[in-house]
Design a protein around this motif. Structure first.
Motif, short mmCIF file in Angstrom:
data_model
loop_
_atom_site.label_atom_id
_atom_site.label_comp_id
_atom_site.label_asym_id
_atom_site.label_seq_id
_atom_site.Cartn_x
_atom_site.Cartn_y
_atom_site.Cartn_z
N UNK A 181 25.33 -22.49 -2.70
CA UNK A 181 26.09 -21.30 -2.92
C UNK A 181 25.92 -19.85 -1.66
N UNK A 182 27.34 -19.53 -1.67
CA UNK A 182 26.95 -18.76 -0.54
C UNK A 182 26.90 -17.30 -1.00
N UNK A 183 25.85 -16.25 -0.77
CA UNK A 183 25.39 -15.13 -1.37
C UNK A 183 26.51 -14.22 -2.16
N UNK A 184 27.65 -14.16 -1.41
CA UNK A 184 28.79 -13.29 -1.88
C UNK A 184 29.38 -13.99 -3.31
N UNK A 185 29.57 -14.59 -3.37
CA UNK A 185 30.27 -16.41 -4.84
C UNK A 185 29.01 -15.60 -6.03
N UNK A 186 28.13 -15.32 -5.55
CA UNK A 186 27.03 -15.45 -6.47
C UNK A 186 27.14 -14.26 -6.56
N UNK A 187 27.09 -13.33 -5.91
CA UNK A 187 27.03 -11.55 -6.34
C UNK A 187 28.58 -10.86 -6.72
N UNK A 188 29.57 -11.84 -6.72
CA UNK A 188 30.30 -11.47 -7.66
C UNK A 188 30.25 -12.11 -8.89
N UNK A 189 29.63 -13.17 -9.52
CA UNK A 189 29.01 -13.46 -10.39
C UNK A 189 28.47 -12.87 -11.28
N UNK A 190 26.93 -12.29 -10.47
CA UNK A 190 26.01 -11.59 -11.64
C UNK A 190 26.12 -10.44 -11.49
N UNK A 191 27.67 -9.07 -11.02
CA UNK A 191 27.79 -7.89 -11.19
C UNK A 191 27.68 -8.06 -12.20
N UNK A 192 28.14 -8.75 -13.67
CA UNK A 192 28.69 -8.97 -14.47
C UNK A 192 27.49 -8.82 -15.76
N UNK A 193 26.29 -9.07 -14.97
CA UNK A 193 25.22 -9.46 -15.91
C UNK A 193 24.36 -8.13 -16.66
N UNK A 194 23.76 -8.05 -17.04
CA UNK A 194 22.88 -7.37 -17.38
C UNK A 194 21.24 -7.30 -16.44
N UNK A 195 21.61 -5.61 -15.88
CA UNK A 195 20.19 -5.64 -15.13
C UNK A 195 18.65 -6.18 -14.85
N UNK A 196 17.96 -6.71 -16.35
CA UNK A 196 16.58 -7.88 -16.09
C UNK A 196 17.59 -9.10 -16.13
N UNK A 197 18.72 -8.96 -16.61
CA UNK A 197 19.57 -10.61 -16.76
C UNK A 197 19.31 -10.69 -14.60
N UNK A 198 19.83 -10.44 -13.94
CA UNK A 198 19.94 -10.01 -12.38
C UNK A 198 19.03 -10.00 -12.48
N UNK A 199 17.77 -9.50 -12.03
CA UNK A 199 16.54 -9.76 -12.27
C UNK A 199 16.06 -10.86 -12.55
N UNK A 200 15.89 -11.63 -13.75
CA UNK A 200 15.72 -13.37 -13.85
C UNK A 200 16.38 -13.96 -12.47
N UNK A 236 24.79 -3.82 -3.18
CA UNK A 236 24.84 -2.66 -3.94
C UNK A 236 26.22 -2.66 -4.35
N UNK A 237 26.77 -3.75 -4.36
CA UNK A 237 28.20 -3.30 -4.97
C UNK A 237 27.23 -4.09 -6.69
#
Length: 149
Positions: free
Chosen positions: A29-48, A63-64
């Motif tokens: 998966x491209x990083x930009x697609x993954x970033x577009x999805x994980x931006x809606x998660x909570x910070x602890x979930x992003x770190x996991x 950054x976004x």
């Protein structure tokens, strides 16, 4: 990324297909697609999710993704807590540093961000408080105890 997946549909013969991976993986998966999805998660979930693979780690550093997690007044908060904002710090670095307990006003106040919500938390010690209109020691006396925190 994704080259192995797209070649599955080019009509190549079966002998060349046997050398390719059978299934695409999350790393494709491209990083930009993954970033577009994980931006809606909570910070602890992003770190996991950042521990999952390189694509997710790279996406978690965008950054976004962290801009929305920081409070609207984070620049003022960084200025008061650290006194400066290094250009090398990304939004994730700022978020990480603000989640730790930081002292203000000579140690009379402690400020931090809630890791799940990004809300600003403030703890004011008794020495940081003042009673308006009464500056007489007969009415206001600071007695330090172990339970005062």
């Amino acid at each position: 990324m994704g080259a192995g997946f797209s070649s599955l549909f080019t009509g190549e013969d079966e002998s060349s297909l046997s050398q390719l991976p059978v299934r695409p993986s999350l790393g494709d998966l491209p990083e930009s697609c993954v970033a577009s999805v994980i931006r809606y998660l909570d910070p602890p979930e992003i770190c996991k999710l950042a521990r999952l693979n390189r694509a997710f780690r790279g996406a978690s550093l965008a950054d976004f993704v962290w801009e929305e997690k920081l409070p609207p007044n984070y620049q003022i908060l960084v200025g008061k807590v650290f006194g400066y904002l290094p250009e090398t710090w990304g939004k994730r670095d700022i978020y990480e540093r603000l989640c730790k307990a930081n002292t203000l006003d000579g140690g009379t106040k402690i400020v931090w961000l809630d890791k799940s919500t990004g809300g600003v938390c403030l703890s004011i010690s008794a020495k940081g408080l003042s009673i308006t209109g009464i500056d007489d020691r007969r009415y206001w006396n600071h007695i330090p105890t172990e339970e005062s925190r």
